[in-house]
Design a protein around this motif. Structure first.
Motif, short mmCIF file in Angstrom:
data_model
loop_
_atom_site.label_atom_id
_atom_site.label_comp_id
_atom_site.label_asym_id
_atom_site.label_seq_id
_atom_site.Cartn_x
_atom_site.Cartn_y
_atom_site.Cartn_z
N GLN A 1 0.83 -1.20 0.00
CA GLN A 1 0.00 0.00 0.00
C GLN A 1 0.87 1.25 0.00
O GLN A 1 0.62 2.19 -0.73
N PHE A 2 1.90 1.23 0.83
CA PHE A 2 2.77 2.41 0.90
C PHE A 2 3.40 2.68 -0.46
O PHE A 2 3.41 3.80 -0.96
N LEU A 3 3.91 1.62 -1.09
CA LEU A 3 4.56 1.81 -2.39
C LEU A 3 3.57 2.24 -3.45
O LEU A 3 3.89 3.03 -4.33
N TYR A 4 2.35 1.72 -3.35
CA TYR A 4 1.32 2.15 -4.30
C TYR A 4 1.10 3.64 -4.16
O TYR A 4 1.10 4.38 -5.15
N CYS A 5 0.92 4.09 -2.91
CA CYS A 5 0.66 5.51 -2.68
C CYS A 5 1.85 6.35 -3.15
O CYS A 5 1.68 7.42 -3.73
N TRP A 6 3.03 5.86 -2.89
CA TRP A 6 4.23 6.61 -3.25
C TRP A 6 4.35 6.78 -4.76
O TRP A 6 4.79 7.80 -5.25
N ASN A 7 3.93 5.77 -5.48
CA ASN A 7 4.11 5.80 -6.93
C ASN A 7 2.87 6.24 -7.71
O ASN A 7 2.91 6.36 -8.91
N GLU A 8 1.77 6.48 -7.02
CA GLU A 8 0.53 6.80 -7.72
C GLU A 8 0.64 8.18 -8.36
O GLU A 8 1.08 9.14 -7.75
N PHE A 9 0.17 8.28 -9.60
CA PHE A 9 0.27 9.56 -10.27
C PHE A 9 -1.08 10.10 -10.75
O PHE A 9 -1.40 11.27 -10.56
N ILE A 10 -1.88 9.22 -11.35
CA ILE A 10 -3.10 9.69 -12.02
C ILE A 10 -4.01 10.50 -11.07
O ILE A 10 -4.39 11.62 -11.37
N TYR A 11 -4.31 9.94 -9.91
CA TYR A 11 -5.22 10.64 -9.02
C TYR A 11 -4.56 11.81 -8.32
O TYR A 11 -5.21 12.78 -7.97
N SER A 12 -3.27 11.67 -8.12
CA SER A 12 -2.54 12.78 -7.51
C SER A 12 -2.70 14.03 -8.37
O SER A 12 -2.82 15.14 -7.86
N MET A 13 -2.71 13.85 -9.67
CA MET A 13 -2.87 14.96 -10.60
C MET A 13 -4.34 15.35 -10.73
O MET A 13 -4.69 16.51 -10.79
N LEU A 14 -5.19 14.32 -10.76
CA LEU A 14 -6.60 14.55 -11.05
C LEU A 14 -7.31 15.28 -9.90
O LEU A 14 -8.19 16.09 -10.13
N LEU A 15 -6.94 14.97 -8.68
CA LEU A 15 -7.72 15.45 -7.54
C LEU A 15 -7.09 16.64 -6.82
O LEU A 15 -7.57 17.05 -5.78
N THR A 16 -6.00 17.16 -7.37
CA THR A 16 -5.39 18.33 -6.74
C THR A 16 -5.10 19.36 -7.83
O THR A 16 -5.02 19.03 -9.00
N SER A 17 -4.96 20.61 -7.41
CA SER A 17 -4.56 21.62 -8.39
C SER A 17 -3.44 22.51 -7.88
O SER A 17 -2.78 23.17 -8.67
N SER A 18 -3.22 22.56 -6.56
CA SER A 18 -2.12 23.41 -6.10
C SER A 18 -0.88 22.57 -5.84
O SER A 18 -0.95 21.45 -5.35
N GLN A 19 0.23 23.17 -6.19
CA GLN A 19 1.51 22.51 -6.00
C GLN A 19 1.72 22.17 -4.52
O GLN A 19 2.40 21.22 -4.19
N SER A 20 1.08 22.93 -3.63
CA SER A 20 1.32 22.74 -2.19
C SER A 20 0.71 21.47 -1.63
O SER A 20 1.02 21.09 -0.50
N VAL A 21 -0.16 20.80 -2.36
CA VAL A 21 -0.72 19.56 -1.81
C VAL A 21 -0.36 18.35 -2.69
O VAL A 21 -0.78 17.24 -2.43
N ARG A 22 0.40 18.60 -3.73
CA ARG A 22 0.69 17.50 -4.65
C ARG A 22 1.84 16.62 -4.17
O ARG A 22 2.57 16.98 -3.24
N THR A 23 2.02 15.48 -4.84
CA THR A 23 3.01 14.52 -4.38
C THR A 23 4.22 14.46 -5.31
O THR A 23 4.23 15.06 -6.38
N ILE A 24 5.19 13.69 -4.90
CA ILE A 24 6.48 13.63 -5.58
C ILE A 24 6.36 13.15 -7.03
O ILE A 24 7.14 13.53 -7.88
N GLN A 25 5.37 12.32 -7.32
CA GLN A 25 5.22 11.83 -8.69
C GLN A 25 4.98 12.99 -9.66
O GLN A 25 5.37 12.95 -10.82
N VAL A 26 4.31 14.01 -9.17
CA VAL A 26 4.10 15.19 -10.00
C VAL A 26 5.45 15.84 -10.31
O VAL A 26 5.67 16.32 -11.42
N GLY A 27 6.34 15.82 -9.33
CA GLY A 27 7.68 16.35 -9.55
C GLY A 27 8.42 15.58 -10.62
O GLY A 27 9.16 16.15 -11.42
#
Lengths: 290, 448, 284
Positions: free
Chosen positions: C210-236
């Motif tokens: 689960q941890f690795l899934y969350c760490w590597n997840e990208f699609i929803y990280s992009m889909l459900l956020t719009s500010s850089q301040s709440v996004r995750t490393i995959q966006v980086g």
């Protein structure tokens, strides 16, 4: 059957509630949404139009979707019947605690930490006919006649996409190894007094004891085989000539073409096929229950 | 398992009520801790949003960010806009660098009923669902206010749907042949072939010298090869070829030519992606690549052996006996900017003000000079006035001289046909399909 | 006679050992190769990478790492990934193990039906859920928050985590739990004091995944956020992939940076739990 006290019942309800609520919100509702739109023609922008079963007849008439189903079955077989057995073999080996087993256990898991995109990129380079190392290796081994453009060849593309991942067994190996390590040592001590060899111990003690977990792994591997997407998307995008197409990529492309109705119908078909697979595996490993 | 009066009695006897209370308290505590934790997390997501309520906020998800060539000037322009309209309008950019992710997100949002205030979308056939949706702001009255004079003639037709002008056409793309003149010289050519006969002669000579003539690909959207096909279709069938749909014999003839072209490319062409073809060109492993102005920067920065000095631009060859003319160019609106319908008139005005700001000639000029991109807005830039980069200038010059500019294949056919094209092309060049079957496969995709 | 037999057995075990090491070393190279390749590639230029993807770089390009560190707000993206991944792992594992406890230790009507339904959830293709998920998150009013990601990641993995944890819980002997009941443990004590610790293996396995899934997840990280301040490393990581080109080598550098913490976390976590395990064997 044991009677369940009322306090237990309350506990059961409280314990199940969060899972059931989240499941309802994030699975039942969305799947319902998919089911409803699968009976419509919808471009995702204008209002959907009800078309009955047309999307389903469309996809079943589409040779590309039928090929996708066949390919998914290939993935299921590769995952369930090659990858998991390999993981079992390696887990059994590591359970003997050979030199450096802890390091090996960790390293075998590495590929699962790396993103699929970079893993696929590397393998695309391995298979490449201009600078890939697979062709180079074949040449060194005197098998130059086998050289080809692996991912661009009608006959080898599918196998090339499927097979490299089969040897990345870390994920299942970890689960199996954890399960093996929870088998009481006394079982083995008794067996070795009886003169059983290590291999016999594996067959008569370890394997039966981890049968349930093997079933778990096989189910997961098969389900991942059905849901397979990223690897194919990055490496071949379904090509050449749709030879590597899989169901999720098919529906992904339909979304790209603004055909949500067809995409959602394929998702429903995927769910139905998947349920069949899960139930079959469950039946096979049933003895583990009770 | 079945609830019985018996067990209920026992439960009372055991003083279960107390126990139950204690358990409830425990569970409640856990739930409360969890929820406070989560609420805490929620609140830290939203920062300074409580600023002056009167300011109109325009949300603009954009992929012209990060390492995109337009990112730097675009962000300067938007900052400047926000500065000029302080207290009135504020454009908030949502950065989505990855293009596929951008499209996924826009589509999902629109499908879920929340179209962003301002966003970028594709053009041609890919834009139609957006126009049809009725969710885009009608810009007709604003265009007719004189705004339309800022645009190159004719381009606004592409955003007109049922008499309404529904988007702002923005970036423009051309796709000529980029060629490495050093490699051409090795085969004895000092110019790019004018006709296909000459072109294939050159290919033969290059092959004899172990030089691979042109990059081709069928992976992803088959970009470079799709451009070759687009170019061939028009060279054979003339600029109006798409009017007849796929029944026009030019599509079949062009398919036959594609089979031939794939004889003069790299061994990995089937299945190759844009990264692979770019890699071949930048490593001097192929001499010719069909691509657009956005590739110039890479030739400059990444081409080996000072490649940039050896690269030239040319229109694709003429097809003898075809309806096309010499110098014909593939040219297309690369991206549209769309805006969601607004119920609030003030917000609508603010959005339009922002859109007009983006298309102001001086702003577009800045973007163009800095990024090397072309736009459909009239500017004062002259190809050779020193501000414009050399290859870009050559492209503009050739484009201006071109007898016609026709968009590429993918924009002219339905999205399904565009999606099927790479698959059909790979079957065609691998010999699994005849040219006739290739056309049939595209037609079948159109019907699905 | 006995001697000969011993010799045979000895030979067999030796051959077996050699075979075993061949297999283990094969897998060692096979699994190490991508990691090594990734690190080497992250030190090349893009032209080198595409020119000869398996050669060593002509010069070590540390500027790729400099580029990766320059991604705006890298620190915040990292921090968000940690918060989201830990939060979603904790929530998911609690919910899934509680459900697994009920679904494995009690018998009641619809138990198998509920379980089967949950498991079928593993199948649902993420790509077709994007539209309904956007709707749900908008309705809940939590768009563009870390909580949205935590909630979605927790929910998405309920099927798989429940499936894994329940499998392990089922193998715990009934006697152990009954002993607890006799000792006066109530429902919650039986869960927290007996079943939860005894199914550690399954829980850790599910938590790692689960941890690795969350760490590597990208699609929803992009889909459900719009500010850089709440996004995750995959966006980086995707910062380097743009409309027309992808700067692969800088992206690989970013990937290398991003996997280091998850790798360290994984190694220490896995180590602690597995060593703790061998002491208390419970399988029945």
């Amino acid at each position: 059957m044991r009677k369940i006290s009322i306090s237990d019942k309350i506990g059961m309800i409280l314990f199940l509630a969060p899972a059931v609520i989240l499941f309802t919100v994030f699975f039942v509702y969305p799947v319902g949404f998919i089911l409803v739109t699968s009976f419509t023609e919808w471009d995702g922008m204008s209002s959907p139009v009800f078309v009955g079963l047309r999307n389903y007849t469309t996809i079943f008439k589409d040779p590309i979707f039928r090929l996708a189903i066949r390919n998914n079955i290939g993935w299921v077989i590769a995952g369930g019947f090659i990858q998991v057995p390999l993981a079992v073999i390696v887990a059994l080996m590591l359970s003997k605690k050979p030199f450096g087993w802890k390091a090996l256990r960790t390293i075998y898991y590495f590929p699962n930490v790396i993103s699929t995109v970079s893993l696929s990129m590397m393998w695309m380079a391995v298979y490449n006919s201009e600078y890939g190392i697979l062709n180079g290796l074949l040449k060194i081994l005197g098998l130059g006649h086998l050289q080809r453009n692996w991912l661009g060849d009608l006959h080898t593309a599918f196998y090339s996409v499927v097979l490299y991942g089969v040897f990345y067994i870390g994920y299942f190996m970890i689960i199996l190894l954890a399960d093996i390590s929870s088998i009481p040592k006394s079982y083995y001590e008794a067996a070795s007094i009886d003169g059983a060899t290590k291999i016999q111990q594996d067959f008569y003690i370890t394997l039966p004891m981890i049968k349930g977990t093997i079933g778990t792994c096989m189910t997961v591997a098969m389900v991942y085989g059905l849901r397979q997407f990223e690897q194919t998307y990055v490496m071949t995008n379904g090509g050449p000539a749709n030879k590597t197409m899989v169901m999720v990529l098919y529906l992904f492309k339909k979304i790209g073409d603004f055909k949500y109705g067809i995409a959602d119908a394929s998702a429903v078909v995927l769910l139905l096929i998947g349920s069949l697979v899960i139930l079959t595996v469950k039946r096979i490993f049933r003895t583990e229950n009770n | 398992m079945i609830y019985s009066a018996d067990s209920a009695d026992k439960y009372k006897e055991r003083g279960g009520l107390k126990m139950l209370k204690r358990n409830f308290a425990k569970v409640l505590a856990v739930v409360m801790i969890l929820s406070t934790m989560l609420i805490g997390l929620t609140s830290c997501g939203k920062s300074a949003e409580t600023q002056a309520q009167k300011e109109i906020e325009i949300k603009f998800p954009s992929f012209w960010v990060a390492k995109d060539s337009k990112a730097k000037v675009m962000s300067e322009l938007i900052n400047q806009f926000n500065e000029q309209n302080k207290g009135k309008i504020k454009v908030v950019v949502e950065e989505i660098a990855d293009y596929d992710a951008y499209e996924d997100k826009m589509k999902s949002n629109i499908a879920a009923g929340t179209m962003p205030d301002v966003f970028i979308f594709k053009t041609g056939a890919m834009a139609e669902p957006y126009y049809k949706s009725g969710k885009l702001m009608d810009l007709t009255q604003y265009y007719n206010d004189g705004w339309k004079n800022d645009f190159l003639p004719g381009v606004l037709d592409s955003v007109t749907y049922n008499g309404q002008m529904l988007a702002v056409p923005y970036e423009y793309g051309v796709a000529p042949a980029l060629y490495n003149k050093k490699l051409l010289a090795e085969a004895g050519y000092d110019h790019f072939p004018k006709t296909y006969t000459e072109f294939f002669d050159m290919c033969e000579k290059m092959k004899a010298k172990n030089i691979v003539p042109a990059a081709q690909m069928t992976g992803a959207n088959a970009w470079t090869s799709m451009l070759w096909y687009s170019q061939l279709v028009v060279a054979i069938g003339g600029p109006d070829v798409y009017k007849n749909g796929l029944d026009d014999p030019a599509f079949l003839e062009a398919a036959k030519m594609m089979q031939k072209l794939f004889k003069y490319t790299t061994g990995d062409a089937v299945g190759a992606t844009a990264a692979v073809t770019a890699g071949h060109f930048l490593n001097e492993r192929v001499a010719i690549l069909l691509n657009g102005p956005w590739f110039i920067g890479r030739i400059k920065n990444e081409g080996i052996n000072n490649m940039y000095d050896n690269v030239e631009v040319a229109p694709a060859p003429l097809y003898e006996g075809g309806k096309g003319s010499e110098g014909g160019y593939i040219g297309f609106v690369q991206s549209n900017i769309g805006a969601a319908k607004q119920t609030d008139k003030n917000k609508e005005k603010a959005v339009v003000e922002f859109l007009k700001y983006l298309t102001k000639p001086e702003n577009v000029e800045k973007l163009s000079v800095d990024s090397g991109s072309l736009f459909v807005v009239k500017t004062n830039l002259k190809p050779k006035d020193g501000k414009v980069e050399r290859l870009q200038g050559e492209m503009i010059e050739q484009m201006n001289k071109a007898p016609y500019l026709v968009p590429h294949f993918q924009l002219m056919v339905s999205p399904s046909v565009g999606t099927e094209f790479p698959q059909a092309l790979s079957s065609l060049v691998l010999g699994e399909k005849t040219p006739e079957q290739f056309i049939e496969a595209l037609k079948a995709a159109d019907k699905k | 006679m006995k001697n000969v037999l011993m010799h045979k057995v000895d030979f067999k075990t030796k051959a077996g050992k050699v075979l075993m090491w061949i297999v283990l070393i094969f897998f060692l190279f096979y699994t190490l190769m991508p990691m090594v390749w990734l690190v080497i590639s992250s030190l090349k230029t893009n032209t080198e990478l595409m020119g000869s993807p398996f050669s060593l770089p002509s010069k070590l390009r540390f500027e790729n790492y400099a580029n990766a560190f320059k991604v705006s707000g890298l620190g915040i993206l990292f921090l968000n990934s940690i918060i989201v991944s830990l939060g979603a792992t904790f929530l998911n594992i609690m919910i899934a193990s509680m459900a697994s406890f009920v679904l494995s230790r009690f018998e009641f009507r619809f138990r198998e039906a509920i379980f089967s339904l949950l498991v079928i959830g593993i199948l649902v293709p993420i790509n077709s859920l994007m539209v309904p998920y956007v709707k749900i998150i908008n309705k809940l009013g939590i768009y563009d928050t870390r909580f949205a990601l935590i909630l979605v990641y927790s929910a998405i993995s309920i099927p798989i985590s429940t499936f894994i944890i329940r499998g392990f819980m089922k193998t715990i002997p009934v006697e152990l739990e009954e002993a607890g009941t006799i000792d006066g443990c109530n429902f919650y004590q039986r869960f927290f004091k007996i079943i939860f610790p005894l199914s550690r293996t399954g829980i850790v396995t599910a938590a790692t995944l689960q941890f690795l899934y969350c760490w590597n997840e990208f699609i929803y990280s992009m889909l459900l956020t719009s500010s850089q301040s709440v996004r995750t490393i995959q966006v980086g990581i995707r910062y380097f992939s743009n409309q027309f080109t992808t700067d692969y080598t800088s992206m690989y550098a970013a990937i290398v940076i991003s996997i280091i913490p998850s790798l360290i976390g994984y190694i220490t976590f896995q180590e602690q739990i597995i060593s703790g395990l061998t002491s208390g064997a419970v399988k029945g």
